[in-house]
Scaffold this motif. Structure first.
Motif, PDB file in Angstrom:
ATOM      1  N   GLU A   1      15.200   4.980  55.701  1.00  0.00           N
ATOM      2  CA  GLU A   1      15.934   4.432  57.008  1.00  0.00           C
ATOM      3  C   GLU A   1      15.197   3.290  57.277  1.00  0.00           C
ATOM      4  OE1 GLU A   1      13.613   7.505  59.213  1.00  0.00           O
ATOM      5  OE2 GLU A   1      14.387   8.709  58.663  1.00  0.00           O
ATOM      6  N   ARG A   2      14.233   2.839  57.172  1.00  0.00           N
ATOM      7  CA  ARG A   2      14.118   1.173  57.735  1.00  0.00           C
ATOM      8  C   ARG A   2      13.863   0.166  56.620  1.00  0.00           C
ATOM      9  NH1 ARG A   2       9.889   5.059  59.137  1.00  0.00           N
ATOM     10  NH2 ARG A   2       8.595   4.295  58.585  1.00  0.00           N
ATOM     11  N   GLY A   3      13.550   0.681  55.463  1.00  0.00           N
ATOM     12  CA  GLY A   3      13.694  -0.781  54.475  1.00  0.00           C
ATOM     13  C   GLY A   3      12.822  -1.245  54.317  1.00  0.00           C
ATOM     14  N   PHE A   4      12.288  -3.030  54.286  1.00  0.00           N
ATOM     15  CA  PHE A   4      12.083  -3.737  53.763  1.00  0.00           C
ATOM     16  C   PHE A   4      10.206  -4.029  54.891  1.00  0.00           C
ATOM     17  CE2 PHE A   4      10.432  -8.301  52.838  1.00  0.00           C
ATOM     18  CZ  PHE A   4       9.400  -7.919  51.572  1.00  0.00           C
ATOM     19  N   VAL A   5       9.648  -2.622  55.155  1.00  0.00           N
ATOM     20  CA  VAL A   5       8.426  -2.450  55.911  1.00  0.00           C
ATOM     21  C   VAL A   5       7.223  -3.420  55.053  1.00  0.00           C
ATOM     22  CG1 VAL A   5       9.350  -0.510  56.912  1.00  0.00           C
ATOM     23  CG2 VAL A   5       8.051  -0.764  54.781  1.00  0.00           C
ATOM     24  N   PRO A   6       6.838  -3.797  56.609  1.00  0.00           N
ATOM     25  CA  PRO A   6       5.757  -4.497  56.486  1.00  0.00           C
ATOM     26  C   PRO A   6       4.350  -3.840  55.324  1.00  0.00           C
ATOM     27  CG  PRO A   6       5.449  -4.591  58.408  1.00  0.00           C
ATOM     28  CD  PRO A   6       6.976  -3.573  57.719  1.00  0.00           C
ATOM     29  N   ALA A   7       4.509  -2.640  54.655  1.00  0.00           N
ATOM     30  CA  ALA A   7       3.247  -2.374  53.757  1.00  0.00           C
ATOM     31  C   ALA A   7       4.391  -2.463  52.320  1.00  0.00           C
ATOM     32  CB  ALA A   7       3.442  -0.711  54.253  1.00  0.00           C
ATOM     33  N   LEU A   8       5.305  -2.619  52.170  1.00  0.00           N
ATOM     34  CA  LEU A   8       6.369  -3.487  51.171  1.00  0.00           C
ATOM     35  C   LEU A   8       5.707  -5.422  50.585  1.00  0.00           C
ATOM     36  CD1 LEU A   8       9.331  -1.200  51.877  1.00  0.00           C
ATOM     37  CD2 LEU A   8       7.351  -0.854  50.012  1.00  0.00           C
ATOM     38  N   ARG A   9       4.849  -4.942  51.259  1.00  0.00           N
ATOM     39  CA  ARG A   9       4.817  -6.655  50.880  1.00  0.00           C
ATOM     40  C   ARG A   9       3.780  -7.051  49.481  1.00  0.00           C
ATOM     41  NH1 ARG A   9       6.317 -11.278  52.010  1.00  0.00           N
ATOM     42  NH2 ARG A   9       8.006 -10.991  54.154  1.00  0.00           N
ATOM     43  N   PRO A  10       2.736  -6.502  49.823  1.00  0.00           N
ATOM     44  CA  PRO A  10       2.007  -6.380  48.782  1.00  0.00           C
ATOM     45  C   PRO A  10       2.963  -5.970  47.159  1.00  0.00           C
ATOM     46  CG  PRO A  10       0.675  -5.588  50.586  1.00  0.00           C
ATOM     47  CD  PRO A  10       2.099  -5.956  50.739  1.00  0.00           C
ATOM     48  N   LEU A  11       3.993  -5.667  47.612  1.00  0.00           N
ATOM     49  CA  LEU A  11       4.222  -4.749  46.197  1.00  0.00           C
ATOM     50  C   LEU A  11       4.881  -5.888  46.026  1.00  0.00           C
ATOM     51  CD1 LEU A  11       4.805  -2.680  44.140  1.00  0.00           C
ATOM     52  CD2 LEU A  11       7.016  -1.967  45.324  1.00  0.00           C
ATOM     53  N   TYR A  12       5.842  -6.460  46.745  1.00  0.00           N
ATOM     54  CA  TYR A  12       7.352  -7.652  46.627  1.00  0.00           C
ATOM     55  C   TYR A  12       6.292  -8.471  45.492  1.00  0.00           C
ATOM     56  CZ  TYR A  12       9.974 -11.666  47.411  1.00  0.00           C
ATOM     57  OH  TYR A  12      10.892 -12.648  47.122  1.00  0.00           O
ATOM     58  N   ASN A  13       4.517  -9.328  46.233  1.00  0.00           N
ATOM     59  CA  ASN A  13       4.628 -10.670  45.701  1.00  0.00           C
ATOM     60  C   ASN A  13       4.027 -10.432  44.285  1.00  0.00           C
ATOM     61  OD1 ASN A  13       4.793 -11.620  48.491  1.00  0.00           O
ATOM     62  ND2 ASN A  13       2.750 -10.639  48.858  1.00  0.00           N
ATOM     63  N   GLU A  14       3.446  -8.714  44.159  1.00  0.00           N
ATOM     64  CA  GLU A  14       4.035  -8.867  42.792  1.00  0.00           C
ATOM     65  C   GLU A  14       4.718  -9.201  42.292  1.00  0.00           C
ATOM     66  OE1 GLU A  14       1.062  -5.485  41.373  1.00  0.00           O
ATOM     67  OE2 GLU A  14       0.810  -4.673  43.538  1.00  0.00           O
ATOM     68  N   LEU A  15       5.834  -8.320  42.046  1.00  0.00           N
ATOM     69  CA  LEU A  15       7.034  -8.682  41.380  1.00  0.00           C
ATOM     70  C   LEU A  15       7.388  -9.636  41.156  1.00  0.00           C
ATOM     71  CD1 LEU A  15       8.496  -7.436  40.368  1.00  0.00           C
ATOM     72  CD2 LEU A  15      10.908  -6.549  42.312  1.00  0.00           C
ATOM     73  N   SER A  16       7.621 -10.327  42.947  1.00  0.00           N
ATOM     74  CA  SER A  16       7.976 -12.563  42.422  1.00  0.00           C
ATOM     75  C   SER A  16       7.170 -12.971  41.052  1.00  0.00           C
ATOM     76  CB  SER A  16       7.476 -12.789  43.611  1.00  0.00           C
ATOM     77  OG  SER A  16       8.385 -12.248  44.825  1.00  0.00           O
ATOM     78  N   ALA A  17       5.928 -11.888  40.939  1.00  0.00           N
ATOM     79  CA  ALA A  17       4.884 -12.849  39.861  1.00  0.00           C
ATOM     80  C   ALA A  17       5.387 -12.796  38.461  1.00  0.00           C
ATOM     81  CB  ALA A  17       3.505 -12.872  39.838  1.00  0.00           C
ATOM     82  N   ILE A  18       6.437 -12.220  38.114  1.00  0.00           N
ATOM     83  CA  ILE A  18       7.498 -12.023  37.157  1.00  0.00           C
ATOM     84  C   ILE A  18       8.220 -12.083  37.390  1.00  0.00           C
ATOM     85  CG2 ILE A  18       4.956 -10.606  36.618  1.00  0.00           C
ATOM     86  CD1 ILE A  18       6.675  -7.994  36.210  1.00  0.00           C
ATOM     87  N   ALA A  19       9.678 -12.135  38.059  1.00  0.00           N
ATOM     88  CA  ALA A  19      10.850 -11.856  38.623  1.00  0.00           C
ATOM     89  C   ALA A  19      11.352 -12.669  39.752  1.00  0.00           C
ATOM     90  CB  ALA A  19      10.954 -10.598  38.220  1.00  0.00           C
ATOM     91  N   ASP A  20      12.082 -12.907  39.554  1.00  0.00           N
ATOM     92  CA  ASP A  20      12.950 -14.278  40.557  1.00  0.00           C
ATOM     93  C   ASP A  20      13.761 -13.344  42.032  1.00  0.00           C
ATOM     94  OD1 ASP A  20      14.128 -15.629  42.066  1.00  0.00           O
ATOM     95  OD2 ASP A  20      14.962 -16.667  41.278  1.00  0.00           O
ATOM     96  N   VAL A  21      13.313 -12.641  42.498  1.00  0.00           N
ATOM     97  CA  VAL A  21      13.855 -11.890  43.735  1.00  0.00           C
ATOM     98  C   VAL A  21      13.698 -12.373  45.206  1.00  0.00           C
ATOM     99  CG1 VAL A  21      14.082  -9.326  45.096  1.00  0.00           C
ATOM    100  CG2 VAL A  21      13.374  -9.403  42.385  1.00  0.00           C
ATOM    101  N   PRO A  22      14.750 -13.015  45.707  1.00  0.00           N
ATOM    102  CA  PRO A  22      14.882 -13.865  46.841  1.00  0.00           C
ATOM    103  C   PRO A  22      14.380 -12.561  47.933  1.00  0.00           C
ATOM    104  CG  PRO A  22      16.595 -14.212  45.994  1.00  0.00           C
ATOM    105  CD  PRO A  22      16.412 -13.670  45.214  1.00  0.00           C
ATOM    106  N   GLU A  23      13.655 -12.914  48.966  1.00  0.00           N
ATOM    107  CA  GLU A  23      12.858 -12.113  50.135  1.00  0.00           C
ATOM    108  C   GLU A  23      14.170 -11.955  51.427  1.00  0.00           C
ATOM    109  OE1 GLU A  23      10.078 -12.339  53.108  1.00  0.00           O
ATOM    110  OE2 GLU A  23       9.500 -14.231  51.560  1.00  0.00           O
ATOM    111  N   ALA A  24      15.379 -12.574  50.589  1.00  0.00           N
ATOM    112  CA  ALA A  24      16.180 -12.710  51.839  1.00  0.00           C
ATOM    113  C   ALA A  24      16.721 -12.036  51.542  1.00  0.00           C
ATOM    114  CB  ALA A  24      17.303 -14.524  51.738  1.00  0.00           C
ATOM    115  N   MET A  25      17.291 -11.585  50.175  1.00  0.00           N
ATOM    116  CA  MET A  25      18.169 -10.353  49.757  1.00  0.00           C
ATOM    117  C   MET A  25      16.735  -9.272  50.267  1.00  0.00           C
ATOM    118  SD  MET A  25      19.673 -10.764  45.783  1.00  0.00           S
ATOM    119  CE  MET A  25      20.990 -12.085  45.189  1.00  0.00           C
ATOM    120  N   LEU A  26      16.174  -9.421  50.575  1.00  0.00           N
ATOM    121  CA  LEU A  26      15.378  -7.795  50.881  1.00  0.00           C
ATOM    122  C   LEU A  26      15.879  -7.774  52.728  1.00  0.00           C
ATOM    123  CD1 LEU A  26      12.619  -8.175  48.222  1.00  0.00           C
ATOM    124  CD2 LEU A  26      14.472  -6.516  48.343  1.00  0.00           C
ATOM    125  N   ILE A  27      15.153  -8.611  53.482  1.00  0.00           N
ATOM    126  CA  ILE A  27      14.970  -8.824  54.323  1.00  0.00           C
ATOM    127  C   ILE A  27      16.286  -8.214  55.338  1.00  0.00           C
ATOM    128  CG2 ILE A  27      14.708 -10.073  56.538  1.00  0.00           C
ATOM    129  CD1 ILE A  27      12.439 -11.663  55.001  1.00  0.00           C
TER     130      ILE A  27
END
Length: 326
Positions: free
Chosen positions: A230-256
């Motif tokens: 329903e809501r997509g990239f909710v604030p609670a998912l940011r820590p998980l995104y930060n973890e993934l960013s440490a091992i893979a190039d995933v632009p945050e703009a694609m999630l926002i």
């Protein structure tokens, strides 16, 4: 080395709904290269009451098996070009059609990971990051012309669902396949933008290459999947995104600003057919902008030719696959 494969389902609309002419397009592919397209194409149909809105569902093209994400997506690009070359309708890479409300009439982007020494660890690690991975291509914002959220298909599609203790049960967001012995990521919606698919494939490859287990919480994932849809990239998912960013190039703009957001904005400005035209242009040419809409001509003979030239020859293979995957 992990291996990878992609299966991409898309609608061919003429101009607002799929028709049995989709089988005619698949038949042209099949007889152009029977060795490839007997294995690596498929057709889908609506189920139950959804048939009243549209019998035909999406069509599928699949890649060969690859040992790296770059050649994998290059293969998908070629398969897209082949489908585009035979399709007279608008190709709409989207998880659920804007103007229908049909949970069984959906399309997916399915990514397989195989050749790993510890398949359970890879399954758990991919499941750990699955919410972020799903957002990279999430793309099914409407049902019956009304805005749902990021993905009606993720929340209501018949062929996916919460993760269960038995990872081999077929209709889940993530499974271990019985037939192939791969980890199959089933939660993803198709989208026109190959760059998003490249990012997704690269992230999956990076996760599959991890040599340490992650603390996946199945209950936590299941509790959050509807909010994700329903809501997509909710604030609670940011820590998980930060973890993934440490091992893979995933632009945050694609999630926002997701593929789903892009479709919503275009649809609100231009309507259904123009949006399908833009999706078609994106699929064929890499540009999300509307173009000419083909004239919708009655084609009973082409539909019948598709049934005879594609569905009948494929039926034994489809039946065999179904029995293997039960």
């Amino acid at each position: 080395m992990p291996t990878f494969g992609l299966e991409e389902e898309v609608f061919v609309v003429e101009p607002e709904k799929p028709s049995l002419k989709s089988l005619y397009y698949l038949s042209k592919l099949l007889w152009r290269n029977p060795r490839r397209h007997y294995r690596l194409t498929a057709s889908n149909f609506s189920r139950g009451p959804d048939v009243r809105q549209a019998l035909m569902s999406g069509v599928e093209v699949a890649t060969e098996v690859h040992d790296n994400p770059v050649s994998l997506v290059d293969d998908l690009k070629e398969r897209r070009g082949e489908l585009a070359s035979v399709s007279e309708g608008l190709i709409a890479p989207i998880g659920h059609l804007i103007n229908l409300s049909t949970p069984s009439n959906v399309c997916a982007l399915q990514l397989h990971v195989g050749g790993v020494p510890d398949i359970e660890m890879v399954y758990n690690n991919l499941a750990y990051f699955l919410p972020i991975l799903t957002l990279i291509t999430i793309n099914a914002p409407y049902a019956g012309g009304s805005y749902y959220g990021q993905s009606f298909r993720l929340a209501h599609g018949y062929s996916i669902g919460p993760l269960r203790a038995d990872a081999t049960d077929r209709f889940q967001d993530l499974i271990i396949t019985k037939r192939l012995g791969t980890v199959e990521l089933r939660a993803f919606d198709p989208c026109w933008d190959l760059e998003r698919v490249r990012v997704l494939a690269g992230a999956v490859a990076a996760i599959a290459g991890l040599e340490r287990p992650l603390a996946f919480d199945r209950g936590g994932y299941n509790d959050g999947r509807v909010a994700l849809a329903e809501r997509g990239f909710v604030p609670a998912l940011r820590p998980l995104y930060n973890e993934l960013s440490a091992i893979a190039d995933v632009p945050e703009a694609m999630l926002i600003r997701t593929a789903s957001d892009e479709v919503r904005e275009f649809y609100e400005a231009h309507g259904t057919v123009e949006t399908y035209s833009a999706l078609d242009n994106g699929y064929r040419n890499g540009v999300f902008a509307s173009g000419p809409v083909p004239e919708n001509k009655a084609a009973l003979l082409k539909s019948m030719a598709g049934l005879v030239g594609y569905y009948v020859p494929k039926f034994p293979y489809v039946t065999w696959k179904y029995l293997k995957e039960k």
